[in-house]
Design a protein around this motif. Structure first.
Motif, PDB file in Angstrom:
ATOM      1  N   VAL A   1       0.832  -1.212   0.000  1.00 46.45           N
ATOM      2  CA  VAL A   1       0.000   0.000   0.000  1.00 46.45           C
ATOM      3  C   VAL A   1       0.865   1.259   0.000  1.00 46.45           C
ATOM      4  O   VAL A   1       0.667   2.168  -0.821  1.00 46.45           O
ATOM      5  N   LEU A   2       1.820   1.325   0.915  1.00 45.63           N
ATOM      6  CA  LEU A   2       2.624   2.545   1.039  1.00 45.63           C
ATOM      7  C   LEU A   2       3.400   2.838  -0.238  1.00 45.63           C
ATOM      8  O   LEU A   2       3.416   3.975  -0.722  1.00 45.63           O
ATOM      9  N   LEU A   3       4.050   1.828  -0.799  1.00 46.44           N
ATOM     10  CA  LEU A   3       4.867   2.056  -1.990  1.00 46.44           C
ATOM     11  C   LEU A   3       4.006   2.305  -3.220  1.00 46.44           C
ATOM     12  O   LEU A   3       4.313   3.182  -4.040  1.00 46.44           O
ATOM     13  N   GLN A   4       2.917   1.565  -3.367  1.00 44.19           N
ATOM     14  CA  GLN A   4       2.058   1.754  -4.535  1.00 44.19           C
ATOM     15  C   GLN A   4       1.330   3.102  -4.515  1.00 44.19           C
ATOM     16  O   GLN A   4       0.851   3.575  -5.547  1.00 44.19           O
ATOM     17  N   ALA A   5       1.258   3.720  -3.341  1.00 43.30           N
ATOM     18  CA  ALA A   5       0.639   5.044  -3.257  1.00 43.30           C
ATOM     19  C   ALA A   5       1.463   6.087  -4.007  1.00 43.30           C
ATOM     20  O   ALA A   5       0.911   7.043  -4.566  1.00 43.30           O
ATOM     21  N   PHE A   6       2.782   5.898  -4.042  1.00 41.45           N
ATOM     22  CA  PHE A   6       3.658   6.915  -4.635  1.00 41.45           C
ATOM     23  C   PHE A   6       4.556   6.409  -5.760  1.00 41.45           C
ATOM     24  O   PHE A   6       5.270   7.193  -6.379  1.00 41.45           O
ATOM     25  N   TYR A   7       4.544   5.087  -6.000  1.00 38.20           N
ATOM     26  CA  TYR A   7       5.416   4.523  -7.038  1.00 38.20           C
ATOM     27  C   TYR A   7       4.645   3.579  -7.954  1.00 38.20           C
ATOM     28  O   TYR A   7       3.727   2.894  -7.512  1.00 38.20           O
ATOM     29  N   GLU A   8       5.060   3.544  -9.200  1.00 37.67           N
ATOM     30  CA  GLU A   8       4.646   2.478 -10.099  1.00 37.67           C
ATOM     31  C   GLU A   8       5.600   1.322  -9.819  1.00 37.67           C
ATOM     32  O   GLU A   8       6.809   1.470  -9.952  1.00 37.67           O
ATOM     33  N   VAL A   9       5.058   0.178  -9.430  1.00 37.42           N
ATOM     34  CA  VAL A   9       5.917  -0.961  -9.082  1.00 37.42           C
ATOM     35  C   VAL A   9       5.828  -2.020 -10.175  1.00 37.42           C
ATOM     36  O   VAL A   9       4.760  -2.277 -10.731  1.00 37.42           O
TER      37      VAL A   9
ATOM     38  N   ASN B   1       5.535   7.977  -9.167  1.00 40.86           N
ATOM     39  CA  ASN B   1       4.399   8.402  -9.978  1.00 40.86           C
ATOM     40  C   ASN B   1       4.173   9.904  -9.826  1.00 40.86           C
ATOM     41  O   ASN B   1       4.999  10.608  -9.237  1.00 40.86           O
ATOM     42  N   GLU B   2       3.083  10.389 -10.338  1.00 39.21           N
ATOM     43  CA  GLU B   2       2.851  11.833 -10.346  1.00 39.21           C
ATOM     44  C   GLU B   2       2.074  12.326  -9.126  1.00 39.21           C
ATOM     45  O   GLU B   2       1.680  13.496  -9.066  1.00 39.21           O
ATOM     46  N   THR B   3       1.875  11.454  -8.155  1.00 40.08           N
ATOM     47  CA  THR B   3       1.164  11.848  -6.935  1.00 40.08           C
ATOM     48  C   THR B   3       2.084  12.669  -6.048  1.00 40.08           C
ATOM     49  O   THR B   3       3.022  12.138  -5.444  1.00 40.08           O
ATOM     50  N   ALA B   4       1.857  13.959  -5.978  1.00 47.70           N
ATOM     51  CA  ALA B   4       2.695  14.816  -5.133  1.00 47.70           C
ATOM     52  C   ALA B   4       2.369  14.599  -3.660  1.00 47.70           C
ATOM     53  O   ALA B   4       3.251  14.557  -2.805  1.00 47.70           O
ATOM     54  N   GLU B   5       1.081  14.466  -3.380  1.00 50.36           N
ATOM     55  CA  GLU B   5       0.652  14.200  -2.007  1.00 50.36           C
ATOM     56  C   GLU B   5      -0.712  13.528  -2.043  1.00 50.36           C
ATOM     57  O   GLU B   5      -1.451  13.647  -3.024  1.00 50.36           O
ATOM     58  N   LEU B   6      -1.027  12.819  -0.967  1.00 45.13           N
ATOM     59  CA  LEU B   6      -2.310  12.127  -0.897  1.00 45.13           C
ATOM     60  C   LEU B   6      -3.402  13.081  -0.443  1.00 45.13           C
ATOM     61  O   LEU B   6      -3.140  14.060   0.266  1.00 45.13           O
ATOM     62  N   ASP B   7      -4.606  12.760  -0.819  1.00 48.11           N
ATOM     63  CA  ASP B   7      -5.750  13.596  -0.444  1.00 48.11           C
ATOM     64  C   ASP B   7      -6.254  13.218   0.951  1.00 48.11           C
ATOM     65  O   ASP B   7      -7.440  12.941   1.156  1.00 48.11           O
ATOM     66  N   CYS B   8      -5.295  13.185   1.881  1.00 52.85           N
ATOM     67  CA  CYS B   8      -5.624  12.866   3.278  1.00 52.85           C
ATOM     68  C   CYS B   8      -4.402  13.198   4.125  1.00 52.85           C
ATOM     69  O   CYS B   8      -3.341  13.556   3.602  1.00 52.85           O
ATOM     70  N   ASP B   9      -4.540  13.071   5.428  1.00 54.71           N
ATOM     71  CA  ASP B   9      -3.420  13.252   6.355  1.00 54.71           C
ATOM     72  C   ASP B   9      -2.459  12.072   6.157  1.00 54.71           C
ATOM     73  O   ASP B   9      -2.795  10.934   6.482  1.00 54.71           O
ATOM     74  N   GLU B  10      -1.262  12.337   5.629  1.00 49.19           N
ATOM     75  CA  GLU B  10      -0.361  11.242   5.263  1.00 49.19           C
ATOM     76  C   GLU B  10       0.210  10.501   6.475  1.00 49.19           C
ATOM     77  O   GLU B  10       0.477   9.299   6.394  1.00 49.19           O
TER      78      GLU B  10
END
Length: 256
Positions: free
Chosen positions: A153-161, A188-197
């Motif tokens: 979950v953590l890595l796929q949130a910010f990386y293409e694996v 990936n292009e996610t600069a930040e999540l739409d929640c409290d990280e």
């Protein structure tokens, strides 16, 4: 100095197959002037050799002083590139460039290295590494799979694996008892999540901390109101939630 002896306490299994080493180096994105490549655990230099041949801006880090001495002797023109230092304590911001991490990760610290990449994801744009196949399967797993977990979950949130290829035990010295695998993570292009990280990371960790239980029971430590936990989402187990599902859940928890 003719060779380096693998050390069990450092989790060392030296890759001896140069064609596999070449494939790992070739898996890096095309060379960019605005990045530095950091190698973890160079051992006998089988990957370092490829980085040198490609004239990459790189540094290699190892806690095995014998290994670093060996590499400095064998690559005297690049001796300043080999550092006797704990990579996990390295301040990546010192490079003032995007960071690419490469390595045959020591089995005993591979998870820590991935958490480091997650925590410093603003700087770490790519990771190409060889790890235990079991860990590789976990990181690359989609939700709904039983090996899907915290790192997934953590890595796929910010990386293409991407799972690249499997490596058998016999190409190592000493041979490990399990298969290995090479994977690639690209930011990936996610600069930040739409929640409290910070809350997101806690929800993910606690959700999988008791992965056989429903989220209603796994997240009891968050002291959530009953009005929230009565929702059907809390009937699910953590492995059933996608990254976006975890983001949505974290937003709801943060405003509850």
């Amino acid at each position: 100095m003719r060779s380096v002896k693998p050390k069990k306490h450092l989790g060392q299994h030296f890759l001896r197959d140069e064609s596999i080493a070449q494939s790992i180096v070739e898996s890096l994105s095309p060379s960019q002037d605005d990045r530095v490549v950091l190698e973890v655990g160079p051992g006998t230099g089988v990957l370092s050799k490829g980085l040198i041949e490609k004239k990459m801006d790189f540094y290699a880090y190892d806690l095995d002083e014998e290994s670093i001495d060996y590499l400095k002797v064998n690559y005297p023109l690049h001796m300043d590139r080999f550092r006797y230092q704990d990579f996990l304590r390295l301040d990546l911001s010192q490079f003032e460039k995007d960071v690419t991490i490469i390595g045959n990760f020591p089995y005993n610290i591979s998870s820590q290295l991935f958490f480091q990449a997650y925590d410093q994801r603003i700087l770490v744009k790519e990771v190409v590494c060889m790890i235990q196949k079991e860990v590789a399967d976990r990181i690359c797993s989609p939700h709904g799979n039983k090996v899907y977990g915290i790192l997934s979950v953590l890595l796929q949130a910010f990386y293409e694996v991407e799972y690249l290829f499997t490596v058998p035990p016999h190409v190592f010295d000493p041979p490990p008892k399990v298969n290995s695998a090479v994977i690639r993570l690209k930011r990936n292009e996610t600069a930040e999540l739409d929640c409290d990280e910070k809350l997101f990371k806690r929800v993910v960790k606690e959700g999988f901390g008791k992965r056989r239980k429903t989220l209603r029971n796994a997240l009891k430590g968050l002291n959530l109101p009953t009005s929230l936990t009565e929702d059907k989402t809390f009937d699910l187990r953590a492995e059933q939630l996608s990254v976006n599902d975890f983001v949505t859940l974290t937003k709801r928890i943060g405003t509850a």
